[in-house]
Design an enzyme around this catalytic site. Structure first.
Site, PDB file in Angstrom:
ATOM      1  N   CYS A  65      60.066 -20.747  35.591  1.00  0.00           N
ATOM      2  CA  CYS A  65      61.087 -21.722  35.994  1.00  0.00           C
ATOM      3  C   CYS A  65      60.771 -23.118  35.460  1.00  0.00           C
ATOM      4  CB  CYS A  65      61.187 -21.755  37.516  1.00  0.00           C
ATOM      5  SG  CYS A  65      62.325 -23.008  38.105  1.00  0.00           S
ATOM      6  N   CYS A 106      61.501 -26.012  37.830  1.00  0.00           N
ATOM      7  CA  CYS A 106      60.532 -26.193  38.914  1.00  0.00           C
ATOM      8  C   CYS A 106      59.229 -26.804  38.396  1.00  0.00           C
ATOM      9  CB  CYS A 106      60.165 -24.861  39.564  1.00  0.00           C
ATOM     10  SG  CYS A 106      61.504 -23.721  39.765  1.00  0.00           S
ATOM     11  N   ASP A 107      58.756 -26.348  37.259  1.00  0.00           N
ATOM     12  CA  ASP A 107      57.370 -26.645  36.863  1.00  0.00           C
ATOM     13  C   ASP A 107      57.226 -27.482  35.587  1.00  0.00           C
ATOM     14  OD1 ASP A 107      56.509 -25.124  39.034  1.00  0.00           O
ATOM     15  OD2 ASP A 107      56.672 -23.264  37.908  1.00  0.00           O
TER      16      ASP A 107
END
Ligand code: NDP
Length: 310
Positions: A135, A138-139
């Site tokens: 992701c 997200c990261d």
């Protein structure tokens, strides 16, 4: 409701679930949704949605899910942010267990979607959620000014790579063929970006790391087995998704890839159990198609419930 059983329980959120919830609520079926602990589905992990009609400037995925939920709740959808652990579909009303509590429902709409597939290469387990992620939204920010690789040749890989250029000093897309599943516009956007390089005919053979985390990977050419190494602090796997059906324990028919199967319109092989969105759909997998199918499932459930009471 009959003997405390709901008319319809929706399992899973996301565009399919919220649209099913909206339609079922407006049909006065008093639907109950178990949205999952991580409600909203895959769009919660997406940056900009540019292809959902009605948003000429695009909209953030999480923002869209919040709006969809609010719209359905306005008409009476009851949402619990909990996971369904188990179902019993052997008789009606169907039984649904959530955190040990039993719920019953005349009909069900399954909208649990799909989850990212991992590569399973050597060294991957150690680096999951550290240097290796599925992701970018997200990261990605963890890898500011670092070199990153993205694995895959579909729209997800192109989108993630383009997004990651916000943070990374360089992004290399690793694809196992020289033909791409991604749409032309997405490939062109990635290809023309000065920070992106595309390497074809390469697969991850092994991840390399030291005590500080991921350092790179050994790449293998699938044509002749030749190897080379690449340096990276972060890696994003974007090779597709698999449907989330484990909680069904095989009670519903699936195809060979595990996707639920419709028998009549959006109804599954069990009368009264409907399914919509990515848990069924391996072809289109779009927010708009999932929302459309959620609408269909709610209409089918409503008509089916009416027939039962005639
Ligand atoms: P896709 O199935 O389209 O692509 C998966 C890619 O991963 C393929 O290139 C495939 O290679 C590769 N792959 C699969 N398994 C492996 C493996 N074991 N090792 C190496 N590579 C592998 O999935 P996506 O997630 O990219 O897209 C899914 C759907 O979502 C599509 O319909 C897409 O259009 C849509 N989407 C749309 C977006 C948008 O419009 N903004 C953004 C993201 C997704 P190969 O080609 O060799 O099979």
């Amino acid at each position: 409701m009959r003997d405390g059983a709901r008319n319809v329980i929706i399992v899973g959120s996301g565009p399919a679930g919220y649209t099913a919830g909206l339609y079922a609520a407006r049909a006065l079926l008093e639907p109950l949704m178990f949205a999952g602990y991580m409600s909203g589905g895959q769009l919660m992990l997406t940056s900009d949605v540019e292809n959902f009609p009605g948003y000429p400037k695009g909209i953030g995925g999480p923002e869209m899910m919040v709006d969809m939920r609010e719209q359905a709740e306005r008409f009476g959808l009851e949402v619990h942010d909990k996971n369904v652990e188990r179902l019993d579909l052997s008789e009606r009303p169907f039984k649904v267990w959530v955190e040990g509590e039993e719920f019953r429902s005349e009909s069900l709409i399954i909208c649990t979607g799909a989850e990212a597939i991992w590569l399973g290469a050597k060294g991957e387990e150690d680096q999951k959620g550290r240097g290796i992620s599925t992701c970018a939204t997200c990261d990605g920010a963890f890898f500011r000014d670092e070199e990153i690789i993205v694995i895959g040749g579909g729209d997800s890989a192109m989108e993630e790579a383009t997004f990651l250029t916000r943070f990374a000093s360089k992004v290399t897309i690793i694809h196992r063929r020289d033909v791409f599943k991604a749409s032309k516009v997405m490939i062109e956007r990635a290809e023309s970006h000065p920070k992106i390089e595309i390497k074809t005919f390469k697969q991850i053979k092994e991840w390399l790391s030291d005590e500080n985390g991921l350092t790179g990977a050994i790449l293998e050419d699938p044509r002749d087995g030749s190897e080379e190494s690449i340096r990276c602090a972060g890696a994003f796997i974007a090779i597709g998704h698999k449907p989330i059906t484990g909680f069904l324990e095989g009670q519903l028919e699936t195809d060979e890839e595990g996707y639920l199967v419709h028998i009549e319109n959006t109804m599954t092989a069990i009368s009264g159990v409907f399914a919509a969105g990515d848990v069924v759909d391996k072809r289109y997998r779009q927010a708009i198609t999932a929302a459309g199918m959620g609408c269909q499932a709610a209409i089918d459930a409503e008509r089916w419930l009416e027939e039962q009471h005639q």
